[in-house]
Motif scaffolding. Structure first.
Motif, PDB file in Angstrom:
ATOM      1  N   THR A 343       0.306 -16.526   4.797  1.00 40.80           N
ATOM      2  CA  THR A 343       0.622 -15.461   5.743  1.00 40.80           C
ATOM      3  C   THR A 343       1.186 -16.024   7.050  1.00 40.80           C
ATOM      4  O   THR A 343       2.083 -15.440   7.663  1.00 40.80           O
ATOM      5  N   ILE A 344       0.678 -17.168   7.464  1.00 36.80           N
ATOM      6  CA  ILE A 344       1.112 -17.757   8.733  1.00 36.80           C
ATOM      7  C   ILE A 344       2.453 -18.475   8.600  1.00 36.80           C
ATOM      8  O   ILE A 344       3.318 -18.374   9.492  1.00 36.80           O
ATOM      9  N   ASP A 347       7.442 -16.761   5.586  1.00 38.69           N
ATOM     10  CA  ASP A 347       7.943 -15.437   5.964  1.00 38.69           C
ATOM     11  C   ASP A 347       8.577 -14.736   4.770  1.00 38.69           C
ATOM     12  O   ASP A 347       8.868 -15.341   3.731  1.00 38.69           O
ATOM     13  N   SER A 348       8.835 -13.458   4.965  1.00 37.64           N
ATOM     14  CA  SER A 348       9.440 -12.644   3.897  1.00 37.64           C
ATOM     15  C   SER A 348      10.807 -13.158   3.466  1.00 37.64           C
ATOM     16  O   SER A 348      11.106 -13.164   2.257  1.00 37.64           O
ATOM     17  N   PRO A 370      -0.660  -4.817   5.871  1.00 35.00           N
ATOM     18  CA  PRO A 370       0.367  -5.600   6.587  1.00 35.00           C
ATOM     19  C   PRO A 370       0.201  -7.099   6.345  1.00 35.00           C
ATOM     20  O   PRO A 370      -0.899  -7.581   6.067  1.00 35.00           O
ATOM     21  N   TYR A 371       1.329  -7.809   6.442  1.00 30.38           N
ATOM     22  CA  TYR A 371       1.388  -9.275   6.359  1.00 30.38           C
ATOM     23  C   TYR A 371       1.143  -9.817   4.948  1.00 30.38           C
ATOM     24  O   TYR A 371       1.311 -11.013   4.727  1.00 30.38           O
ATOM     25  N   PHE A 372       0.743  -9.002   4.013  1.00 34.15           N
ATOM     26  CA  PHE A 372       0.489  -9.466   2.654  1.00 34.15           C
ATOM     27  C   PHE A 372       1.633  -9.056   1.741  1.00 34.15           C
ATOM     28  O   PHE A 372       2.302  -8.043   1.958  1.00 34.15           O
ATOM     29  N   SER A 373       1.831  -9.838   0.701  1.00 32.47           N
ATOM     30  CA  SER A 373       2.789  -9.472  -0.342  1.00 32.47           C
ATOM     31  C   SER A 373       2.151  -9.751  -1.692  1.00 32.47           C
ATOM     32  O   SER A 373       1.255 -10.605  -1.826  1.00 32.47           O
TER      33      SER A 373
END
Length: 447
Positions: A343-344, A347-348, A370-373
């Protein structure tokens, strides 16, 4: 005219008095040994080795069934209340079927489910309370509470059958209760229930184990698997897996770790040497109920007793569960660390470049996190499962890992085997059988 027997002389009176004192001292020693053996048996249950204990049959088994009977009885009352007050009068319809298949938004089904869940919670609480009070309440040590609960189950069957005026309902409930009670008897009589309770108590690792996993095992495993986490191929493979296939992959790694432990732990058990010297016995029994029992036996007469099959299975299961708990904890920590690290740092756009499409968001109960995929969760799950398998193998085969995460458990198992010999010696030297009575070959003859 018959002659009266001559009164015993002084020597005879002295011998009789000496014999009476010796008998009283022997009975007192047996009483103390009986009390200490009971404490030792409870200690073995707490250590997860119930198969070592020489259980008594009959009334004592019923007494040990009391917590389970409390759970069955209180839960059955909740089910009965749900059937009589909520569910329509159809004796052929199972409550659990209605709850599972019915619409939980419907008030009747929701209330029925809440009643049964509350009954299950009350049953578990009652079983735990009864189990804890059995050691200090004399009334719970006999068979009377268990027999009273069995009578209460018959009453539940009777009330249910009167509601529908159907003998078939009575016999159906009776068969269900009989199946539960027989299963409970087999579990308690064989010691499986005690092993299960020990496993539940150990389900949460101790603070020291968590610290050792976080500070020693996790950094080493991160070094070994970090290159996988930043490789394009790992993300592409994880992205191609559906949730079901990902679960199969994690299960595959888990089964592989389990099979490895199954093949290795019996070898470790065979290699353990049980040292019955006085120093070893005192060290193994220190700060346990066995310390007092060891002081009441002749340590020089200790001998090795061959492990029974059920004892061997118990020891293997105990060690396997303890090691499996460490493996699962390592895998869980690894998953969390990879999620946080990904997560840190990733990036996407980087994920999209690796998997050739935009990352899929994680939706949980209708909410987008948020922030997870999904790709991050999949690759973290796959790598954490692999790391857990790798840790299971290294903990047994690698000398560095073994010292930290396996030898201590083998050492505790060795102490348990020494404690077993002290326990069996206490039964033999004080002529106590499984029910703390005379052994069959030591029964006084009637002649």
């Amino acid at each position: 005219m018959p002659t009266e027997p001559a009164p015993p002389d002084a020597d005879q009176r002295h011998r009789m008095l000496t014999a009476d004192r010796a008998l009283a001292a022997h009975q007192q020693d047996r009483g103390r040994a009986r009390s200490e053996v009971s404490l030792v048996e409870k200690w073995f249950l707490d250590q997860g080795v119930p198969f070592v204990v020489r259980y008594a049959a009959g009334r004592r088994t019923i007494a040990r069934m009391t917590p389970g009977l409390v759970l069955i009885f209180l839960t059955s009352i909740a089910v009965l209340v749900a059937r009589l007050t909520i569910i329509p009068a159809d004796p052929d319809t199972l409550v659990w079927t209605l709850i599972i298949k019915g619409d939980l938004k419907d008030r009747d089904f929701l209330v029925a489910g809440m009643i049964m869940l509350a009954g299950l919670g009350v049953g578990i609480t009652g079983a735990v309370w009864t189990s804890r009070r059995r050691g200090s309440t004399r009334r719970l040590l006999g068979a009377s509470p268990g027999l009273l609960l069995l009578g209460g189950m018959l009453l539940v069957c009777l009330v249910h059958s009167l509601r529908y005026l159907s003998p078939g309902v009575f016999f159906a409930d009776l068969i269900g209760f009989a199946a539960l009670v027989i299963s409970l008897y087999l579990l308690v009589r064989g010691g499986v229930s005690a092993l299960f309770v020990w496993a539940l108590r150990r389900a949460l690792p101790r603070h020291q184990d968590l610290v050792r996993l976080l500070t020693r095992a996790l950094p080493l495993q991160l070094v070994l698997v970090s290159f996988l986490f930043i490789s394009t191929e790992a993300w592409q493979v994880a992205d191609s897996l559906s949730a079901g296939r990902l679960a199969i992959v994690a299960l595959f790694f888990g089964v592989a770790a389990l099979l490895f432990l199954i093949t290795q732990i019996p070898r470790e058990l065979e290699a353990i040497h049980t040292d019955l010297s006085e120093d070893s016995v005192q060290s193994s029994c220190r700060d346990t109920p066995l310390q007092r029992l060891a002081a009441m036996i002749d340590i020089s007469e200790l001998r090795h007793h061959r492990l029974e099959r059920r004892e061997r299975v118990n020891l293997v299961l105990t060690l396997m569960f303890a090691q499996g708990l460490q493996v699962f904890g390592l895998g869980l920590f690894m998953f969390v660390i990879l999620i946080v690290f990904g997560t840190i740092t990733i990036d996407s756009p980087v994920i999209a470049a690796w998997v050739l499409h935009p990352p899929t968001p994680v939706i949980w109960f209708g909410l987008r996190l948020p922030y997870f995929s999904t790709q991050l969760v999949h690759v973290a799950t796959m790598i954490a499962s692999f790391a857990a398998l790798q840790f299971a193998v290294l903990a047994v085969t690698d000398s560095v890992y073994r010292v930290e995460f396996f030898d201590s458990m083998v050492g505790r198992l060795s102490d348990t085997l020494v404690a077993r010999e002290v326990y069996l010696a206490g039964l033999e030297q004080h002529q106590l059988g499984p029910s703390h009575e005379l052994l069959p070959w030591q029964q006084p003859s009637s002649s």
